[in-house]
Scaffold this active site. Structure first.
Site, PDB file in Angstrom:
ATOM      1  N   ASP A 108       0.795  -1.227   0.000  1.00 39.22           N
ATOM      2  CA  ASP A 108       0.000   0.000   0.000  1.00 39.22           C
ATOM      3  C   ASP A 108       0.826   1.275   0.000  1.00 39.22           C
ATOM      4  O   ASP A 108       0.569   2.205  -0.754  1.00 39.22           O
ATOM      5  CB  ASP A 108      -0.919  -0.025   1.229  1.00 39.22           C
ATOM      6  N   ASP A 111       4.593   0.566   4.097  1.00 39.72           N
ATOM      7  CA  ASP A 111       4.510  -0.681   4.855  1.00 39.72           C
ATOM      8  C   ASP A 111       4.350  -1.849   3.887  1.00 39.72           C
ATOM      9  O   ASP A 111       4.572  -1.709   2.689  1.00 39.72           O
ATOM     10  CB  ASP A 111       3.350  -0.606   5.849  1.00 39.72           C
ATOM     11  N   TYR A 260      -8.177   2.276   6.816  1.00 41.43           N
ATOM     12  CA  TYR A 260      -8.964   2.728   5.672  1.00 41.43           C
ATOM     13  C   TYR A 260     -10.448   2.609   5.995  1.00 41.43           C
ATOM     14  O   TYR A 260     -11.157   1.758   5.479  1.00 41.43           O
ATOM     15  CB  TYR A 260      -8.584   1.946   4.404  1.00 41.43           C
ATOM     16  N   GLU A 500       5.003  10.012   3.594  1.00 43.60           N
ATOM     17  CA  GLU A 500       4.802   8.622   3.176  1.00 43.60           C
ATOM     18  C   GLU A 500       4.108   8.602   1.819  1.00 43.60           C
ATOM     19  O   GLU A 500       3.079   9.251   1.629  1.00 43.60           O
ATOM     20  CB  GLU A 500       3.961   7.851   4.194  1.00 43.60           C
TER      21      GLU A 500
END
Length: 527
Positions: A108, A111, A260, A500
């Site tokens: 994703d 990670d 999410y 990120e």
């Protein structure tokens, strides 16, 4: 003879006067009509119509090549033709506890979790980008890489959908993965699976995956008809499952809320039905979006396009039908979708009476302090699409509460967002890793931060997380979260909010950059 000639002369003058009056009336009518049309954004006129791909803008072409490369960095599974020197095979046993091969797909972000909901959105947006801008991608030799990246993801979704009402929506456990800092190639933690089924439905994930597979079926329709048919079969099954067994995955599987969390599934149902109509031209799906519009579409209320909210994307996607299919049965019922899409566009134009105030002093659209650039790039992508639809349809103006704007101003807005992201900003830095002279060097990404030859376990890899040195591996093309509204940005490895990268941000960036690489007419039909 003289009297007859005289009467003929008067008669001729009389006829000439009538003709002259008719010409004057016609001119007056045309002028009035043109004045009326100048206040109507639905006029077809003499606006510029893009032709075949024109001159290439090297800035956007270079950035597009990098943006697509990030998909390769995020791949799980046994890599094929791997060009990323610091990446190797990983996740080879994913899915084994259910006797499935879920080794492919994309990690994703920084990670190693495969979150199905945002991954499906990534695939849908990438498909849309390819469908709309294949010519632009092809002219810079990036169409095949884009299709290969998409197929890596759709291969995963085919395996993740083993039966009609079963879909595996997650591989890996964040509570196990996130406390570790290690390369995906060496991870040894458990990789549990989460699924939805008839007893534990997850409408939004099933519908988004249906949208991904329906849109991808169009991408591969000519190059691999059999694969396309397989994708479409899965898309139809998943949509039926999503609609028949309604229930939010966030409610039914509470552990997903932390990462999410879904705010509702109505938008995904409309989004999936819209893509299935484009893929099949089966009026059943068009009837679905018109029937359920008042229930789910929030007409008249512009929204931000994201992995969680698909309404703005749906409204733009359905608008293309009204631009290019004038004789479409039931098209009147789509007017509310197009009207709301226009409201979205008017909110983006900086000089519009309804312009959003959610933008920085430098003009960057910013809505959230977490992953701020998602809305910037998604808004720009939709604006570029809508502008291309207008110009190709010879509709060159849009009215925002009575104020007229050119379709090209939407494209200018899209460029302004892209240019900011690529370095035209107060910090003078690009937010795309590897682009330009100055870009983030400490992104929150496990694989990029650990040397490829390092041997680490779950915890000892944190010495690289805490290192003051830049990441040893450059995650080329990664679009980071980006600046806050006050245009500050901290390039720190522990700055998850701003530093990120995510696959869905990059998919949106691919779409935006593809639209700007060169100019080209929009396709009349995606089918």
């Amino acid at each position: 003879m003289g009297e007859k000639s005289k009467s003929r002369g008067w008669f001729g003058w009389f006829i000439a006067l009538i003709v002259l009056a008719a010409v004057i009336l016609a001119v007056v009518y045309m002028v009035k009509s043109k004045m009326k049309k100048s206040n109507d954004d639905d006029d077809g006129g003499d606006g510029p119509v893009p032709g075949p791909p024109g001159a290439i803008d090297k800035k956007y072409a270079d950035a597009l090549k990098l943006a697509l490369q990030f998909s390769d960095i995020q791949k799980s599974g046994k890599l094929v033709n791997n060009t990323i020197s610091w990446r190797g095979d990983s996740g080879l046993k994913d899915g084994s506890e259910a006797n499935l091969d879920l080794s492919k797909g994309l990690y994703d972000a920084g990670d190693h979790i495969k979150f199905g909901f945002p991954m499906a959105f990534t695939a849908t947006v990438l498909s849309w980008s390819i469908l709309e801008y294949a010519d632009q991608m092809d002219v810079v030799n990036l169409l095949d890489p884009a299709k290969e990246s998409l197929r890596w993801t759709t291969d995963y979704f085919i395996k993740a959908h083993p039966s009609d009402n079963v879909l595996y929506i997650q591989v890996g456990d964040p509570e196990v993965d996130h406390p570790c800092w290690e390369r995906p190639e060496t991870m040894k933690g458990k990789r549990p699976l989460i699924k939805i089924d008839a007893d534990t439905p997850g409408t939004e994930v099933a519908a988004e995956t249906a949208a991904a597979m329906a849109s991808a079926s169009l991408v591969f329709k000519d190059s691999d008809p059999q694969y396309s048919a397989t994708l479409l079969k899965h898309a139809k099954q998943l949509f039926d499952f999503a609609d028949a067994k309604r229930g939010s995955y966030s409610v039914n599987i509470p552990e997903v809320q932390k990462f999410y969390n879904s705010t509702g599934y109505g938008d995904e149902l409309l989004w999936a039905a819209s893509w299935l109509y484009h893929a099949t031209e089966d009026k059943t799906y068009l009837d679905y979006v018109t029937k359920h519009g008042n229930e789910f579409a929030r007409f008249g209320n512009p929204t931000w396009f994201s992995w969680d909210d698909k309404l703005a994307g749906t409204q733009v996607l359905l608008s293309r039908l009204l631009f290019f299919k004038k004789d479409l049965s039931g098209s009147k019922a789509l007017a509310s979708y197009r009207g709301t899409a226009k409201a979205v566009m008017c909110g983006l134009l900086p000089k519009s009476p309804t312009a959003t105030t959610s933008r920085s002093n430098s003009g960057l659209v910013l809505v959230s302090d977490w992953n701020p650039l998602q809305q910037s790039v998604s808004a720009a992508f939709l604006a570029s699409l809508f502008s291309d639809y207008m110009l190709t349809s010879r509709i060159h103006k849009i009215s925002c509460n009575g104020k007229i704007f050119k379709a090209t101003e939407l494209r200018d807005f899209a460029k302004s967002q892209a240019d900011y992201i690529l370095g035209k900003n107060p910090k003078g830095m690009s937010f795309v890793v590897g682009y330009g002279d100055k870009y983030p060097e400490y992104i929150h990404h496990r694989g990029a931060s650990i040397p490829a030859d390092a041997t680490t376990g779950c915890l000892d890899g944190f010495k690289y997380f805490n290192s003051t040195k830049p990441n040893p591996n450059i995650a080329y093309g990664a679009l980071v979260g980006g600046p806050y509204l006050n245009e500050t940005f901290s390039d720190a490895r522990d700055n998850v909010r701003q530093n990120e990268p995510t696959t869905y941000n990059n998919a949106l960036l691919v779409g935006l950059l593809s639209s700007l690489v060169t100019t080209s007419s929009a396709l009349q039909s995606l089918k």
